[in-house]
Design a protein around this motif. Structure first.
Motif, PDB file in Angstrom:
ATOM      1  N   LEU A  91      26.390  40.646  45.170  1.00 45.94           N
ATOM      2  CA  LEU A  91      25.910  40.653  43.789  1.00 45.94           C
ATOM      3  C   LEU A  91      26.796  41.503  42.887  1.00 45.94           C
ATOM      4  O   LEU A  91      27.095  41.115  41.757  1.00 45.94           O
ATOM      5  CB  LEU A  91      24.459  41.126  43.738  1.00 45.94           C
ATOM      6  CG  LEU A  91      23.463  40.146  44.359  1.00 45.94           C
ATOM      7  CD1 LEU A  91      22.087  40.772  44.432  1.00 45.94           C
ATOM      8  CD2 LEU A  91      23.428  38.844  43.579  1.00 45.94           C
ATOM      9  N   CYS A  92      27.254  42.650  43.386  1.00 45.41           N
ATOM     10  CA  CYS A  92      28.179  43.480  42.601  1.00 45.41           C
ATOM     11  C   CYS A  92      29.507  42.757  42.412  1.00 45.41           C
ATOM     12  O   CYS A  92      30.086  42.782  41.324  1.00 45.41           O
ATOM     13  CB  CYS A  92      28.408  44.817  43.290  1.00 45.41           C
ATOM     14  SG  CYS A  92      26.982  45.897  43.221  1.00 45.41           S
ATOM     15  N   ALA A  93      29.994  42.123  43.466  1.00 43.17           N
ATOM     16  CA  ALA A  93      31.261  41.398  43.396  1.00 43.17           C
ATOM     17  C   ALA A  93      31.174  40.242  42.403  1.00 43.17           C
ATOM     18  O   ALA A  93      32.105  40.004  41.630  1.00 43.17           O
ATOM     19  CB  ALA A  93      31.653  40.886  44.781  1.00 43.17           C
ATOM     20  N   LYS A  95      29.150  40.023  39.816  1.00 38.96           N
ATOM     21  CA  LYS A  95      29.079  40.587  38.466  1.00 38.96           C
ATOM     22  C   LYS A  95      30.460  41.007  37.983  1.00 38.96           C
ATOM     23  O   LYS A  95      30.788  40.859  36.807  1.00 38.96           O
ATOM     24  CB  LYS A  95      28.120  41.779  38.446  1.00 38.96           C
ATOM     25  CG  LYS A  95      27.868  42.317  37.067  1.00 38.96           C
ATOM     26  CD  LYS A  95      26.793  43.373  37.067  1.00 38.96           C
ATOM     27  CE  LYS A  95      26.541  43.875  35.665  1.00 38.96           C
ATOM     28  NZ  LYS A  95      25.519  44.914  35.640  1.00 38.96           N
ATOM     29  N   ALA A  96      31.286  41.528  38.900  1.00 37.94           N
ATOM     30  CA  ALA A  96      32.641  41.965  38.559  1.00 37.94           C
ATOM     31  C   ALA A  96      33.634  40.807  38.554  1.00 37.94           C
ATOM     32  O   ALA A  96      34.777  40.976  38.141  1.00 37.94           O
ATOM     33  CB  ALA A  96      33.112  43.019  39.556  1.00 37.94           C
ATOM     34  N   ASN A  97      33.201  39.649  39.024  1.00 37.42           N
ATOM     35  CA  ASN A  97      34.086  38.498  39.208  1.00 37.42           C
ATOM     36  C   ASN A  97      35.296  38.899  40.068  1.00 37.42           C
ATOM     37  O   ASN A  97      36.439  38.588  39.772  1.00 37.42           O
ATOM     38  CB  ASN A  97      34.533  37.920  37.865  1.00 37.42           C
ATOM     39  CG  ASN A  97      35.184  36.564  38.029  1.00 37.42           C
ATOM     40  OD1 ASN A  97      34.885  35.831  38.972  1.00 37.42           O
ATOM     41  ND2 ASN A  97      36.099  36.226  37.133  1.00 37.42           N
ATOM     42  N   HIS A  98      34.995  39.624  41.132  1.00 43.52           N
ATOM     43  CA  HIS A  98      36.024  40.105  42.058  1.00 43.52           C
ATOM     44  C   HIS A  98      35.427  40.078  43.462  1.00 43.52           C
ATOM     45  O   HIS A  98      34.541  40.871  43.773  1.00 43.52           O
ATOM     46  CB  HIS A  98      36.461  41.518  41.673  1.00 43.52           C
ATOM     47  CG  HIS A  98      37.663  41.987  42.419  1.00 43.52           C
ATOM     48  ND1 HIS A  98      38.862  41.314  42.391  1.00 43.52           N
ATOM     49  CD2 HIS A  98      37.845  43.055  43.226  1.00 43.52           C
ATOM     50  CE1 HIS A  98      39.735  41.954  43.139  1.00 43.52           C
ATOM     51  NE2 HIS A  98      39.141  43.015  43.655  1.00 43.52           N
ATOM     52  N   HIS A  99      35.881  39.152  44.275  1.00 44.93           N
ATOM     53  CA  HIS A  99      35.207  38.851  45.531  1.00 44.93           C
ATOM     54  C   HIS A  99      36.005  39.312  46.743  1.00 44.93           C
ATOM     55  O   HIS A  99      37.197  39.047  46.834  1.00 44.93           O
ATOM     56  CB  HIS A  99      34.936  37.338  45.604  1.00 44.93           C
ATOM     57  CG  HIS A  99      34.188  36.872  44.396  1.00 44.93           C
ATOM     58  ND1 HIS A  99      34.823  36.370  43.280  1.00 44.93           N
ATOM     59  CD2 HIS A  99      32.875  36.894  44.103  1.00 44.93           C
ATOM     60  CE1 HIS A  99      33.919  36.076  42.364  1.00 44.93           C
ATOM     61  NE2 HIS A  99      32.730  36.385  42.840  1.00 44.93           N
ATOM     62  N   PRO A 100      35.328  39.995  47.676  1.00 42.72           N
ATOM     63  CA  PRO A 100      36.026  40.499  48.864  1.00 42.72           C
ATOM     64  C   PRO A 100      36.285  39.398  49.885  1.00 42.72           C
ATOM     65  O   PRO A 100      35.620  38.369  49.894  1.00 42.72           O
ATOM     66  CB  PRO A 100      35.035  41.516  49.430  1.00 42.72           C
ATOM     67  CG  PRO A 100      33.698  40.990  49.027  1.00 42.72           C
ATOM     68  CD  PRO A 100      33.920  40.368  47.661  1.00 42.72           C
TER      69      PRO A 100
END
Length: 143
Positions: A91-93, A95-100
């Motif tokens: 969910l944080c990723a 929101k940041a549009n940055h995916h691990p």
């Protein structure tokens, strides 16, 4: 539809919603707010000095052996706790549009972060910010 889940004393909300075509998607929503806001500006790659400085403050994160990325391995008590943690990070990723990039087997989660839209791809402040958020989430679960 929705239900509450208690995971090691931490309340998470399991919410279900129908997507187009009738598919069902579930997501765990951490009750604490995520610290991100997405930006459209392409990120700048960190210099070696900047990266070294950040990594010296983040002892759990190491340089990946196979590419320009940082990585961390976390061990949880069981699969449910590992999966709940991954959902919180997701969910944080999002929101940041940055995916691990990540890998999960039972109670083990391996996370790799790098920024694909840097030229050339490498590590940016987006990775550091997400890594710090991951550290906060992990500390709440004592991983």
């Amino acid at each position: 539809l929705g239900s509450r889940v208690l995971l090691r004393g931490r309340q998470l909300t399991l919410s279900w919603r129908l997507l187009q075509g009738g598919a069902i998607k579930s997501a765990y929503r951490n009750t604490a707010a995520c610290a991100f806001s997405a930006k459209a500006t392409p990120p700048e790659r960190l210099s070696s000095e900047e990266l070294s400085s950040h990594l010296s403050e983040m002892s759990e994160w190491k340089m990946a052996s196979d590419k320009e990325a940082i990585c961390r391995t976390l061990i949880f008590e069981d699969f449910v706790e590992a999966w709940g943690f991954m959902n919180s990070v997701a969910l944080c990723a999002e929101k940041a549009n940055h995916h691990p990039e990540w890998f999960n087997v039972y109670n083990k989660v391996e996370i790799t972060l790098n920024t694909h839209d840097c030229v050339p791809p490498g590590i940016s402040k987006k990775d550091i910010k997400l890594a710090r958020e991951i550290d906060i989430l992990a500390s709440k679960l004592k991983a």
